[in-house]
Design a protein around this motif. Structure first.
Motif, PDB file in Angstrom:
ATOM      1  N   LEU A  59       9.792  73.195  45.691  1.00 16.72           N
ATOM      2  CA  LEU A  59       9.691  72.218  44.819  1.00 16.72           C
ATOM      3  C   LEU A  59      11.314  72.020  44.175  1.00 16.72           C
ATOM      4  CD1 LEU A  59       6.283  72.490  42.811  1.00 16.72           C
ATOM      5  CD2 LEU A  59       7.258  70.357  44.028  1.00 16.72           C
ATOM      6  N   GLY A  60      11.631  70.989  44.105  1.00  9.75           N
ATOM      7  CA  GLY A  60      12.776  70.587  43.531  1.00  9.75           C
ATOM      8  C   GLY A  60      14.253  70.660  44.524  1.00  9.75           C
ATOM      9  N   THR A  61      13.790  71.196  45.597  1.00  7.70           N
ATOM     10  CA  THR A  61      14.998  71.428  46.668  1.00  7.70           C
ATOM     11  C   THR A  61      14.664  69.910  47.619  1.00  7.70           C
ATOM     12  OG1 THR A  61      13.761  72.442  48.287  1.00  7.70           O
ATOM     13  CG2 THR A  61      14.690  73.748  46.539  1.00  7.70           C
ATOM     14  N   ILE A  62      15.874  69.876  48.560  1.00  6.73           N
ATOM     15  CA  ILE A  62      15.685  68.898  49.442  1.00  6.73           C
ATOM     16  C   ILE A  62      16.227  69.638  50.920  1.00  6.73           C
ATOM     17  CG2 ILE A  62      16.584  67.193  47.647  1.00  6.73           C
ATOM     18  CD1 ILE A  62      19.325  67.301  49.378  1.00  6.73           C
ATOM     19  N   SER A  63      15.758  68.950  51.923  1.00  8.73           N
ATOM     20  CA  SER A  63      15.959  69.038  53.444  1.00  8.73           C
ATOM     21  C   SER A  63      16.649  67.797  53.748  1.00  8.73           C
ATOM     22  CB  SER A  63      14.803  69.748  54.290  1.00  8.73           C
ATOM     23  OG  SER A  63      14.049  68.858  54.427  1.00  8.73           O
ATOM     24  N   THR A  81       9.086  66.981  46.093  1.00  4.71           N
ATOM     25  CA  THR A  81       8.781  66.585  44.582  1.00  4.71           C
ATOM     26  C   THR A  81       7.296  66.850  44.231  1.00  4.71           C
ATOM     27  OG1 THR A  81       8.386  64.373  45.494  1.00  4.71           O
ATOM     28  CG2 THR A  81      10.553  64.618  44.568  1.00  4.71           C
ATOM     29  N   GLN A  82       6.627  67.171  45.131  1.00  7.33           N
ATOM     30  CA  GLN A  82       5.027  67.663  44.743  1.00  7.33           C
ATOM     31  C   GLN A  82       4.715  68.680  45.580  1.00  7.33           C
ATOM     32  OE1 GLN A  82       3.680  63.518  46.240  1.00  7.33           O
ATOM     33  NE2 GLN A  82       1.964  64.728  47.224  1.00  7.33           N
ATOM     34  N   ASP A  83       3.766  69.509  45.315  1.00  9.82           N
ATOM     35  CA  ASP A  83       3.417  70.606  45.934  1.00  9.82           C
ATOM     36  C   ASP A  83       2.409  70.224  47.049  1.00  9.82           C
ATOM     37  OD1 ASP A  83       2.584  73.250  47.107  1.00  9.82           O
ATOM     38  OD2 ASP A  83       0.996  73.409  45.258  1.00  9.82           O
ATOM     39  N   HIS A  84       1.300  69.468  46.947  1.00  8.96           N
ATOM     40  CA  HIS A  84       0.512  69.044  47.769  1.00  8.96           C
ATOM     41  C   HIS A  84       0.115  67.805  47.631  1.00  8.96           C
ATOM     42  CE1 HIS A  84      -2.416  69.323  44.788  1.00  8.96           C
ATOM     43  NE2 HIS A  84      -1.967  70.654  44.604  1.00  8.96           N
ATOM     44  N   ILE A  97      11.352  66.326  40.662  1.00  6.21           N
ATOM     45  CA  ILE A  97      11.929  65.302  40.839  1.00  6.21           C
ATOM     46  C   ILE A  97      13.602  65.267  40.170  1.00  6.21           C
ATOM     47  CG2 ILE A  97      12.140  62.682  40.311  1.00  6.21           C
ATOM     48  CD1 ILE A  97       9.117  63.006  40.406  1.00  6.21           C
ATOM     49  N   ARG A  98      13.464  65.781  39.095  1.00  9.75           N
ATOM     50  CA  ARG A  98      14.840  65.888  38.438  1.00  9.75           C
ATOM     51  C   ARG A  98      15.826  66.852  39.274  1.00  9.75           C
ATOM     52  NH1 ARG A  98      16.774  64.722  33.755  1.00  9.75           N
ATOM     53  NH2 ARG A  98      14.775  64.306  32.598  1.00  9.75           N
ATOM     54  N   ALA A  99      15.221  68.079  39.750  1.00 10.03           N
ATOM     55  CA  ALA A  99      16.135  68.974  40.501  1.00 10.03           C
ATOM     56  C   ALA A  99      16.599  68.427  41.550  1.00 10.03           C
ATOM     57  CB  ALA A  99      15.136  70.432  40.453  1.00 10.03           C
ATOM     58  N   ALA A 100      15.625  67.771  42.266  1.00 15.27           N
ATOM     59  CA  ALA A 100      16.085  67.446  43.517  1.00 15.27           C
ATOM     60  C   ALA A 100      17.130  66.258  43.573  1.00 15.27           C
ATOM     61  CB  ALA A 100      14.603  66.523  44.402  1.00 15.27           C
ATOM     62  N   PHE A 101      17.023  65.304  42.453  1.00 12.53           N
ATOM     63  CA  PHE A 101      17.995  64.323  42.367  1.00 12.53           C
ATOM     64  C   PHE A 101      19.156  64.906  41.911  1.00 12.53           C
ATOM     65  CE2 PHE A 101      14.737  61.513  43.348  1.00 12.53           C
ATOM     66  CZ  PHE A 101      15.458  60.183  43.908  1.00 12.53           C
ATOM     67  N   GLU A 136      19.094  59.227  35.185  1.00 12.35           N
ATOM     68  CA  GLU A 136      19.853  60.340  34.377  1.00 12.35           C
ATOM     69  C   GLU A 136      20.784  61.276  35.569  1.00 12.35           C
ATOM     70  OE1 GLU A 136      17.350  62.649  31.902  1.00 12.35           O
ATOM     71  OE2 GLU A 136      16.662  60.883  30.643  1.00 12.35           O
ATOM     72  N   GLU A 137      19.970  61.542  36.300  1.00 15.34           N
ATOM     73  CA  GLU A 137      20.544  62.481  37.483  1.00 15.34           C
ATOM     74  C   GLU A 137      21.542  61.864  38.334  1.00 15.34           C
ATOM     75  OE1 GLU A 137      20.424  65.696  36.959  1.00 15.34           O
ATOM     76  OE2 GLU A 137      18.821  65.415  35.449  1.00 15.34           O
ATOM     77  N   LEU A 138      21.389  60.603  38.532  1.00 13.34           N
ATOM     78  CA  LEU A 138      22.443  59.963  39.172  1.00 13.34           C
ATOM     79  C   LEU A 138      23.289  58.980  38.710  1.00 13.34           C
ATOM     80  CD1 LEU A 138      19.956  58.776  42.447  1.00 13.34           C
ATOM     81  CD2 LEU A 138      21.615  61.027  42.287  1.00 13.34           C
ATOM     82  N   ALA A 139      23.464  59.235  37.551  1.00 14.75           N
ATOM     83  CA  ALA A 139      24.422  58.566  36.547  1.00 14.75           C
ATOM     84  C   ALA A 139      25.924  58.766  37.245  1.00 14.75           C
ATOM     85  CB  ALA A 139      24.526  59.298  34.977  1.00 14.75           C
ATOM     86  N   GLY A 140      26.506  57.559  37.340  1.00 20.65           N
ATOM     87  CA  GLY A 140      27.879  57.427  38.068  1.00 20.65           C
ATOM     88  C   GLY A 140      27.746  57.397  39.526  1.00 20.65           C
ATOM     89  N   CYS A 141      26.443  57.541  40.129  1.00 22.11           N
ATOM     90  CA  CYS A 141      26.332  57.170  41.629  1.00 22.11           C
ATOM     91  C   CYS A 141      26.008  55.832  41.920  1.00 22.11           C
ATOM     92  CB  CYS A 141      25.394  58.243  42.086  1.00 22.11           C
ATOM     93  SG  CYS A 141      25.608  59.928  41.988  1.00 22.11           S
TER      94      CYS A 141
END
Length: 153
Positions: A59-63, A81-84, A97-101, A136-141
């Motif tokens: 959770l919170g990671t990306i591939s 962004t979700q377990d199941h 979601i926050r961690a992934a972004f 918030e997480e993509l501020a400036g992107c």
């Protein structure tokens, strides 16, 4: 957050974005929603998902998968962004979601990033809360919400 109407997959194939992000569960199931469409259009994204461990630990990671079609290149990011996908209630995990972004922003600060309403459809999350997290997480992107509208509409 920029917002446009369209088909995220078609726009990516047209070269509009460098990175497209979609929400995934942690159980290797891409069988509904935009994940199903991504799996069909870009099997490399599903292969990248299968290369990760199954379970809530991601959770919170990306591939990611690098896609090339007709001379157009972009990255698909599977955001966990979700377990199941089962059961009642909200399945979207806001911290995930926050961690992934945050990871998307770290890896792709100078890229054109696009996404659907991650976590607000089948995962039943509150889009206003999710949109605030993404902003918030993509501020400036350079990032764009693509609200689905089929071609010709």
């Amino acid at each position: 957050m920029n917002t446009i109407q369209g088909d995220l997959i078609a726009l990516a194939l047209a070269g509009r974005f460098d990175v497209i992000v979609h929400g995934c569960n942690c159980r290797h199931a891409m069988d509904a929603g935009i994940a199903k469409q991504i799996k069909a259009a870009f099997p490399e994204a599903y292969t990248a998902d299968l290369a990760t461990p199954k379970g809530a630990g991601k959770l919170g990671t990306i591939s990611t998968a690098e896609i090339e079609r007709g001379g157009v290149r972009f990255t698909v990011a599977n955001a966990y962004t979700q377990d199941h996908w089962q059961g009642a209630g909200v399945l979207a995990d806001y911290a995930a979601i926050r961690a992934a972004f945050a990871e998307i922003a770290r890896r792709y600060p100078d890229k054109r990033i696009a996404y659907p309403k991650i976590g607000a459809g089948l995962a039943k999350g509150d889009w206003q809360a999710i949109a605030a997290i993404i902003d918030e997480e993509l501020a400036g992107c350079d990032h764009t919400l693509v609200e689905y509208a089929p071609r010709g509409c």
